[in-house]
Enzyme design. Structure first.
Site, PDB file in Angstrom:
ATOM      1  N   HIS A 124       0.832  -1.202   0.000  1.00 39.33           N
ATOM      2  CA  HIS A 124       0.000   0.000   0.000  1.00 39.33           C
ATOM      3  C   HIS A 124       0.866   1.251   0.000  1.00 39.33           C
ATOM      4  O   HIS A 124       0.439   2.319  -0.429  1.00 39.33           O
ATOM      5  CB  HIS A 124      -0.956   0.001   1.202  1.00 39.33           C
ATOM      6  CG  HIS A 124      -0.325   0.367   2.503  1.00 39.33           C
ATOM      7  ND1 HIS A 124       0.531  -0.489   3.178  1.00 39.33           N
ATOM      8  CD2 HIS A 124      -0.406   1.498   3.265  1.00 39.33           C
ATOM      9  CE1 HIS A 124       0.934   0.101   4.288  1.00 39.33           C
ATOM     10  NE2 HIS A 124       0.386   1.304   4.376  1.00 39.33           N
ATOM     11  N   LYS A 165      10.032  -8.160   6.052  1.00 39.14           N
ATOM     12  CA  LYS A 165      10.976  -8.740   7.015  1.00 39.14           C
ATOM     13  C   LYS A 165      11.719  -9.870   6.324  1.00 39.14           C
ATOM     14  O   LYS A 165      11.192 -10.513   5.411  1.00 39.14           O
ATOM     15  CB  LYS A 165      10.241  -9.287   8.249  1.00 39.14           C
ATOM     16  CG  LYS A 165      11.096  -9.298   9.500  1.00 39.14           C
ATOM     17  CD  LYS A 165      11.275  -7.880  10.048  1.00 39.14           C
ATOM     18  CE  LYS A 165      11.990  -7.868  11.385  1.00 39.14           C
ATOM     19  NZ  LYS A 165      12.037  -6.512  11.956  1.00 39.14           N
ATOM     20  N   ARG A 304      19.381   7.614  32.458  1.00 38.48           N
ATOM     21  CA  ARG A 304      19.761   9.023  32.341  1.00 38.48           C
ATOM     22  C   ARG A 304      18.660   9.956  32.827  1.00 38.48           C
ATOM     23  O   ARG A 304      18.932  11.025  33.370  1.00 38.48           O
ATOM     24  CB  ARG A 304      20.106   9.347  30.883  1.00 38.48           C
ATOM     25  CG  ARG A 304      20.603  10.767  30.639  1.00 38.48           C
ATOM     26  CD  ARG A 304      20.928  10.978  29.180  1.00 38.48           C
ATOM     27  NE  ARG A 304      21.937  10.048  28.701  1.00 38.48           N
ATOM     28  CZ  ARG A 304      22.320   9.963  27.410  1.00 38.48           C
ATOM     29  NH1 ARG A 304      21.747  10.732  26.510  1.00 38.48           N
ATOM     30  NH2 ARG A 304      23.242   9.099  27.052  1.00 38.48           N
ATOM     31  N   SER A 420      15.387   4.920  10.408  1.00 37.97           N
ATOM     32  CA  SER A 420      15.721   4.345   9.105  1.00 37.97           C
ATOM     33  C   SER A 420      15.091   5.166   7.979  1.00 37.97           C
ATOM     34  O   SER A 420      15.682   5.345   6.910  1.00 37.97           O
ATOM     35  CB  SER A 420      15.227   2.897   9.023  1.00 37.97           C
ATOM     36  OG  SER A 420      16.133   2.011   9.643  1.00 37.97           O
ATOM     37  N   ARG A 495       3.829  12.429  19.094  1.00 41.40           N
ATOM     38  CA  ARG A 495       2.602  12.601  18.305  1.00 41.40           C
ATOM     39  C   ARG A 495       1.842  11.286  18.174  1.00 41.40           C
ATOM     40  O   ARG A 495       0.615  11.247  18.281  1.00 41.40           O
ATOM     41  CB  ARG A 495       2.954  13.137  16.917  1.00 41.40           C
ATOM     42  CG  ARG A 495       1.730  13.411  16.035  1.00 41.40           C
ATOM     43  CD  ARG A 495       2.123  13.955  14.691  1.00 41.40           C
ATOM     44  NE  ARG A 495       2.912  12.998  13.919  1.00 41.40           N
ATOM     45  CZ  ARG A 495       3.326  13.207  12.666  1.00 41.40           C
ATOM     46  NH1 ARG A 495       3.048  14.359  12.070  1.00 41.40           N
ATOM     47  NH2 ARG A 495       4.029  12.303  12.035  1.00 41.40           N
TER      48      ARG A 495
END
Length: 536
Positions: A124, A165, A304, A420, A495
């Site tokens: 798609h 994959k 952290r 990526s 978001r």
């Protein structure tokens, strides 16, 4: 496989009550022929399809009611339902699956037949996107399940790729670098011959058992064969070394995304109230399963920002320290000794740390780690799925019954594919992020300070020195590539979390965040098909 039976709700799918809030987890009119919803060790591919069908139950009728014909002309209700059903049916199966078997000569002269796979779940959006894993357990079913998950993962974080994959059924620890290079290069050739790799076709990335080294071999092989003369050839693979077109921040991206995902949900007073935790990461305890790339960087970022790692689970054993484990010290120890066992900052333990008393549990290893067998014993209030498919449907329901927040894999570990995507865009644009603006931004900030100083001089008739803060001094040169990548990833995760929470509220899903995430993805994928002309 899934089939629709009666419209009656089964007893196990009745609405749940938790802390005075009604949590609806309705699988209702859909039953599973192999009873995936109750199996302790379900088929991974069918397990993924179960979660899709669970979300589909909520959206199908709503999409049919909202559907419009070309020019917004009226459509008979039955025609709309059939059209929506057809589009949603397209989403479920893998579009293409490749299995290749090729010989490789080992260092001792022996010939070994290698079995490798690549699945493209959805076209798609193109190209397809998904990692290449090296594991002895790799098979066609696993790569199809992971490719399916990748489609929904990309959609939930608005990355315009279809899911894919791949994998090679080997244990990489049993092979020399020379043997791994020959295997990787031959697999790349097979992918190229079959149309399963290319900047606009299918873009692999690192996964379990692979990294920058393997991606460098793949891009080099593609560039010398099918990609020869193609200016965009280096966009055929992401997760590459910087010198080969990679991007700063890609190695830590998945773990950093895990941190952002946990942080976003623990900032929500609503979700923290449902699970009985105070908002925020500060002083939260966590256990991580798997101290590889994802687990390591998840630990580092959580540590952290105020959380405390008290346990680490690895294949060869577990370590525990209620007072906290320093991730950097543990990383250094593992690099030196090849194991976490014997680390002086924690004690070895035979206790199952998946069931440890902690606030956050991060399964960042393999799939199906939390099942109906151990879900009842989980004490963590948050399950953060750093790995793909670590929780079975039966365990998922048990955890929601116990008021545990499961932050699902398709959202939480999407940091890798997000960055990526940034790397892919960098390769197509042929310029590093920040390079065109860095000098300009530095000069602009200097002029800004000068303008403020001049304004103060005119206002007070004397020189007033402007002393920039350390934070401003650090950023005065503008955003580096790493800054841009980190900012883009943080924005994407924030978001996407907001959208998932809104959908969970809209459908009254309570703690069933997984179904909310799948609904978000289904609606976006459906919209893409409709916009592409597959209409009514």
């Amino acid at each position: 496989m899934l089939r629709q039976l009666s419209q009656l709700r089964s007893a196990r799918n009745q609405p749940l009550l938790a802390r005075g809030c009604q949590l609806f987890r309705v699988v209702a009119s859909r039953e599973i022929t192999s009873d995936i919803a109750q199996q302790e060790d379900p088929n991974f591919h069918e397990m993924t399809e179960f979660f899709i069908e669970n979300a589909r139950y909520y959206v199908e009728e709503r999409l049919a009611n909202k559907a419009e014909g070309p020019g917004k002309r009226p459509i008979p209700p039955e025609q709309k339902r059939q059209a929506v059903k057809g589009i949603l049916d397209i989403v479920k199966p893998c579009n293409a699956v490749l299995a290749v078997h090729f010989p490789v000569r080992k260092d001792n002269g022996a010939i070994e037949v290698i079995h490798a796979y690549r699945a493209q779940h959805s076209h798609h959006r193109v190209p397809c996107k998904g990692g290449i894993r090296y594991s002895a357990d790799v098979n066609s079913d696993e790569v199809q399940a992971l490719a399916t998950l990748m489609t929904f993962k990309c959609a939930v974080v608005d990355v315009p790729f279809g899911g894919a994959k791949g994998g090679i059924a080997i244990n990489p620890h049993n092979y020399s670098d020379g043997e791994l290079e020959r295997i990787t290069r031959r697999f790349t050739v097979e992918l190229a011959k079959k149309g399963f790799i290319g900047p606009g076709l299918d873009v692999p990335a690192p996964d379990m058992g692979t990294g920058e080294k393997e991606m460098a071999w793949m891009v080099d092989t593609y560039d010398m064969t099918l990609g020869h003369g193609n200016i965009n050839a280096y966009a055929c693979v992401t997760g590459k070394p910087i010198s080969r077109g990679g991007i700063h921040g890609r190695i830590s991206a998945t773990g950093r995304g895990v941190y952002h995902g946990i942080d976003n949900f623990l900032k929500s007073e609503k979700y923290c109230k449902l699970i009985g935790l105070k908002p925020g990461l500060k002083d939260k305890t966590f256990v991580v399963q798997g101290f590889g790339n994802v687990g390591l960087h998840s630990c580092r970022y959580l540590h952290r920002f105020g959380a405390k790692c008290i346990g680490v689970i690895e294949r060869d054993g577990s370590i525990f320290n209620q007072n906290g484990i320093d991730p950097k010290n543990l990383e250094d120890y593992k690099l030196q000794h090849g194991t976490i066992l014997g680390f002086p900052g924690a004690e070895m333990t035979t206790t199952d740390l998946l069931e440890a008393d902690c606030d956050i549990l991060i399964p960042a290893a393999g799939e199906k780690q939390i099942t109906s067998k151990n879900a009842h014993n989980i004490k963590a209030k948050v399950i953060a799925e750093g790995a793909n498919g670590p929780t079975t449907p039966a365990a998922d329901k048990i955890l929601i019954d116990k008021n545990v927040l499961v932050i699902p894999d398709l959202y939480l570990n999407a940091g890798g594919v997000t960055v990526s995507y940034f790397e892919w865009l960098k390769n197509l644009n042929h310029v590093s992020y920040g390079r065109l603006t860095w000098k300009y931004e530095k000069e602009s900030n200097k002029y800004l300070l000068g303008s403020v100083a001049e304004s103060l001089k005119h206002a007070f008739n004397k020189e007033i020195p402007i002393m920039p803060t350390d934070a401003f001094t650090e950023r005065i040169a503008g955003a580096s590539e790493k800054d841009i990548v980190h900012s883009g990833l943080e924005f994407t995760m924030e978001r996407s979390a907001r959208r998932i929470m809104l959908v969970a509220d809209e459908y009254n899903l309570g703690l069933d965040v997984r179904t909310a995430a799948y609904i978000v993805s289904l609606e976006k994928i459906f919209g893409t098909y409709v916009d592409a002309g597959l209409t009514f």
